[in-house]
Design an enzyme around this catalytic site. Structure first.
Site, mmCIF file in Angstrom:
data_model
loop_
_atom_site.group_PDB
_atom_site.id
_atom_site.type_symbol
_atom_site.label_atom_id
_atom_site.label_comp_id
_atom_site.label_asym_id
_atom_site.label_seq_id
_atom_site.Cartn_x
_atom_site.Cartn_y
_atom_site.Cartn_z
ATOM 1 N N ASP A 330 0.843 -1.198 0.000
ATOM 2 C CA ASP A 330 0.000 0.000 0.000
ATOM 3 C C ASP A 330 0.881 1.251 0.000
ATOM 4 O O ASP A 330 2.110 1.155 -0.014
ATOM 5 C CB ASP A 330 -0.918 0.006 1.229
ATOM 6 N N ASP A 332 1.473 4.693 2.267
ATOM 7 C CA ASP A 332 1.146 5.310 3.559
ATOM 8 C C ASP A 332 1.515 6.789 3.517
ATOM 9 O O ASP A 332 2.680 7.127 3.305
ATOM 10 C CB ASP A 332 1.926 4.620 4.683
ATOM 11 N N ASP A 435 -3.278 4.485 2.623
ATOM 12 C CA ASP A 435 -3.629 4.888 3.994
ATOM 13 C C ASP A 435 -3.274 6.354 4.158
ATOM 14 O O ASP A 435 -2.124 6.746 3.965
ATOM 15 C CB ASP A 435 -2.825 4.078 5.030
HETATM 16 N N1 CTP Z 1 0.548 1.094 11.404
HETATM 17 C C1 CTP Z 1 -0.048 1.618 12.515
HETATM 18 N N2 CTP Z 1 -1.388 1.479 12.711
HETATM 19 C C2 CTP Z 1 -2.152 0.819 11.811
HETATM 20 C C3 CTP Z 1 -1.555 0.289 10.656
HETATM 21 C C4 CTP Z 1 -0.182 0.447 10.479
HETATM 22 O O1 CTP Z 1 0.639 2.227 13.323
HETATM 23 N N3 CTP Z 1 -3.452 0.672 12.032
HETATM 24 C C5 CTP Z 1 1.998 1.259 11.214
HETATM 25 C C6 CTP Z 1 2.692 -0.081 11.221
HETATM 26 O O2 CTP Z 1 3.162 -0.418 12.499
HETATM 27 C C7 CTP Z 1 3.830 0.149 10.295
HETATM 28 C C8 CTP Z 1 3.399 1.307 9.392
HETATM 29 O O3 CTP Z 1 2.234 1.832 9.978
HETATM 30 O O4 CTP Z 1 4.945 0.562 11.026
HETATM 31 C C9 CTP Z 1 3.158 0.874 7.989
HETATM 32 O O5 CTP Z 1 2.241 -0.200 7.950
HETATM 33 P P1 CTP Z 1 2.002 -1.097 6.677
HETATM 34 O O6 CTP Z 1 1.578 -0.276 5.538
HETATM 35 O O7 CTP Z 1 1.072 -2.189 7.087
HETATM 36 O O8 CTP Z 1 3.417 -1.791 6.457
HETATM 37 P P2 CTP Z 1 4.673 -1.389 5.555
HETATM 38 O O9 CTP Z 1 5.844 -1.527 6.421
HETATM 39 O O10 CTP Z 1 4.452 -0.084 4.889
HETATM 40 O O11 CTP Z 1 4.711 -2.570 4.507
HETATM 41 P P3 CTP Z 1 4.193 -2.552 2.987
HETATM 42 O O12 CTP Z 1 5.359 -2.060 2.198
HETATM 43 O O13 CTP Z 1 3.841 -3.959 2.680
HETATM 44 O O14 CTP Z 1 3.014 -1.645 2.929
HETATM 45 MN MN MN Z 2 2.700 0.306 3.770
HETATM 46 MN MN MN Z 3 -0.402 0.848 5.535
#
Ligand code: CTP
Ligand code: MN
Ligand code: MN
Length: 511
Positions: A330, A332, A435
């Site tokens: 995703d 962020d 997100d």
């Molecule tokens: N996070 C959070 N609260 C949430 C969802 C996520 O604090 N409800 C934090 C997670 O702990 C993480 C960061 O946001 O440190 C990013 O989350 P995520 O997008 O799930 O993981 P990524 O490390 O970005 O992996 P990817 O590259 O697969 O998206």
């Molecule tokens: Mn992510």
């Molecule tokens: Mn995320």
């Protein structure tokens, strides 16, 4: 009566006194003889012999030394000796400086030239390197380790992460965490584990992980991991939990009901939430990794809309992409404004505007769950959860849609557009999970640190704060329970500072 200062002993000259009759015949070879165990008189005798044969001999304090020769010492002992002498050779042991047994020296003397170094001549440099690495203790906290994206243990970490995932699929969070921690420690090692003894000095590697690592080191695969990989439940759970909005509980229930494929979900008219319906509709796109350029394109799109809604507000790419990943599941994004309070209401406006323009395939806004500042302070003081309370939006963007063009379904004709080079496929749009999180400026460094990840890094930051510092850290603030105060920070560096942690940049937080 004042005592006269004791006169310091003069340092011996770097070069041993050369025999005036000798000339240097091998300028590329500079010997250093280790007197430990050899004794000074034998050392002097051997040095003279070598010089007569045209070898250059110098002391351990010389930077020119290439061959360190010792008698009756192990590699480790020689390294210790060099260290005690603060020898500049220390840095170059193994690359440029060879640690040799006397056998190389005597063979060279009888050959009248430096003979080629063979493995039997070398003191165990590899074993010594391991000893050194063992001495550099690896921390049990991921926030005290540097973990780059690339590491030496892909096969091992992949296997351990499958075990972690499988445990998670069965609801065994403790076991899952144990495997995940073991994998995380391996990711941080700057050297390579080659045999099971190499794990000796490492934290967080339990009995089970050790067994699996040993199997892979010896046979190249782990039968347990392969069995999981092939198992129907694991494969089905993986398929279902990849659907946006589907967690382990739901996936597990569906599996128990006999559902196995995405088609099964549709055919059995399984009750789906709005989120899950969107997830299923865009399954293919959402399970295709988001590239860095796609993430940047989305960042820019949001930036433009944010600027229209609230001039001066900023948009920051966080999550895996901030850690240097080239792809992710995703995007962020963290939104803020330099004046605290100005950000209130921003998310609603941004989402409404993007929805009007046809960029959203799905969105769900979660309001700031704090009722008041007092609530917020109370929660942070007591908090042990990792949940935060920012206003946020979980969404699915249509990357490459014409402004105004909302595609009805995945089967609808894919439209050509001006960003098609971004999505890669000609004339197409792509559904991307995004997100969006809004934070007041005063909390921005905490939110940035909290949303950059990785999850293992974040978990251990909180664990370290709690157990080592008696502080509570989350994505809003840092609270010192001993001093009963909130510690403010204007940057991530200041937060690390408050915790007495060495600063670790995002690219080294891939724990
Ligand atoms: N996070 C959070 N609260 C949430 C969802 C996520 O604090 N409800 C934090 C997670 O702990 C993480 C960061 O946001 O440190 C990013 O989350 P995520 O997008 O799930 O993981 P990524 O490390 O970005 O992996 P990817 O590259 O697969 O998206
Ligand atoms: Mn992510
Ligand atoms: Mn995320």
């Amino acid at each position: 009566m004042a005592q006269l200062p004791v006169k310091k002993k003069r340092q011996p000259p770097v070069s041993l006194p050369a025999d005036p009759e000798c000339c240097v015949r091998f300028p590329g070879v500079v010997l250093c003889l280790v007197e430990k165990k050899m004794g000074l008189s034998r050392k002097a005798f051997l040095a003279t012999l070598a010089q007569r044969k045209g070898f250059c001999v110098e002391e351990a304090s010389s930077e020119r030394v290439t061959h360190v020769v010792s008698e009756g010492n192990s590699g480790g002992e020689v390294v210790e000796w060099l260290k005690r002498k603060s020898s500049p050779c220390m840095e170059a042991v193994g690359h440029g400086v060879a640690l040799l047994d006397l056998s190389w020296f005597t063979e060279s003397m009888s050959a009248g030239r430096p003979v080629e170094i063979e493995p039997r001549h070398r003191l165990q440099v590899a074993a010594h390197a391991k000893e050194l690495e063992g001495q550099c203790q690896v921390s049990a906290y991921a926030c005290q380790r540097r973990t780059p994206l690339e590491h030496n243990h892909q096969m091992l970490t992949e296997a351990l992460e499958i075990l972690a995932e499988e445990a998670h699929f069965w609801g065994s969070e403790g076991r899952s965490l144990a495997f995940s921690r073991a994998a995380s420690v391996l990711k941080s090692l700057p050297w390579t584990v080659r045999k099971i003894q190499d794990l000796k000095s490492l934290p967080c590697i339990g009995e089970h992980s050790r067994r699996v690592i040993q199997e892979i080191l010896e046979d190249g695969v782990s039968s347990e991991v392969e069995k999981i990989r092939q198992s129907e439940r694991y494969q089905t759970m993986k398929l279902f939990t990849k659907i946006f909005g589907v967690g382990v509980k739901t996936a597990s229930r569906w599996h128990q009901e006999g559902l196995r494929t995405l088609a099964d979900l549709q055919a059995h008219h399984t009750k789906l939430s709005k989120e899950q319906q969107a997830g299923l509709l865009h399954y293919e796109d959402l399970s295709t990794p988001v590239t860095f350029s796609e993430a940047e394109a989305i960042g820019q799109l949001v930036r433009d809309v944010v600027e229209q809604c609230l001039p001066g507000a900023s948009v920051t790419l966080t999550g895996g992409f901030r850690r240097g990943k080239q792809s992710g599941h995703d995007v962020d994004l963290l939104l803020t404004h330099p004046v605290d309070g100005q950000e209130i209401g921003l998310l609603g406006k941004v989402i409404a505007q993007m929805d009007r323009q046809g960029f959203l395939l799905y969105h769900s806004i979660h309001r700031n769950t704090f009722q008041s500042f007092e609530d917020e302070a109370q929660e942070i003081r007591d908090s042990t959860t990792s949940m935060d309370h920012f206003e946020r939006c979980f969404s699915i963007f249509c990357l490459g849609c014409f402004p105004g063009g909302i595609p009805g379904s995945a089967s609808e004709a894919r439209r050509p557009n001006n960003t098609e080079q971004v999505s890669g496929t000609t004339g197409s749009w792509k559904a991307v999970r995004v997100d969006l999180v809004v934070t007041p400026c005063s909390q921005f460094p905490f939110a940035l640190l909290g949303w950059t990840g990785s999850q293992n890094f974040e978990r251990d930051l909180r664990r370290f704060s709690k157990h080592e510092k008696k502080m509570t850290l989350n994505s809003h603030a840092l609270y010192d329970k001993g001093k009963r105060t909130f510690l403010t920070a204007a940057s991530e560096e200041e937060i690390f500072n408050h915790l007495d942690l060495e600063y670790i940049p995002p690219e080294e937080r891939n724990a």
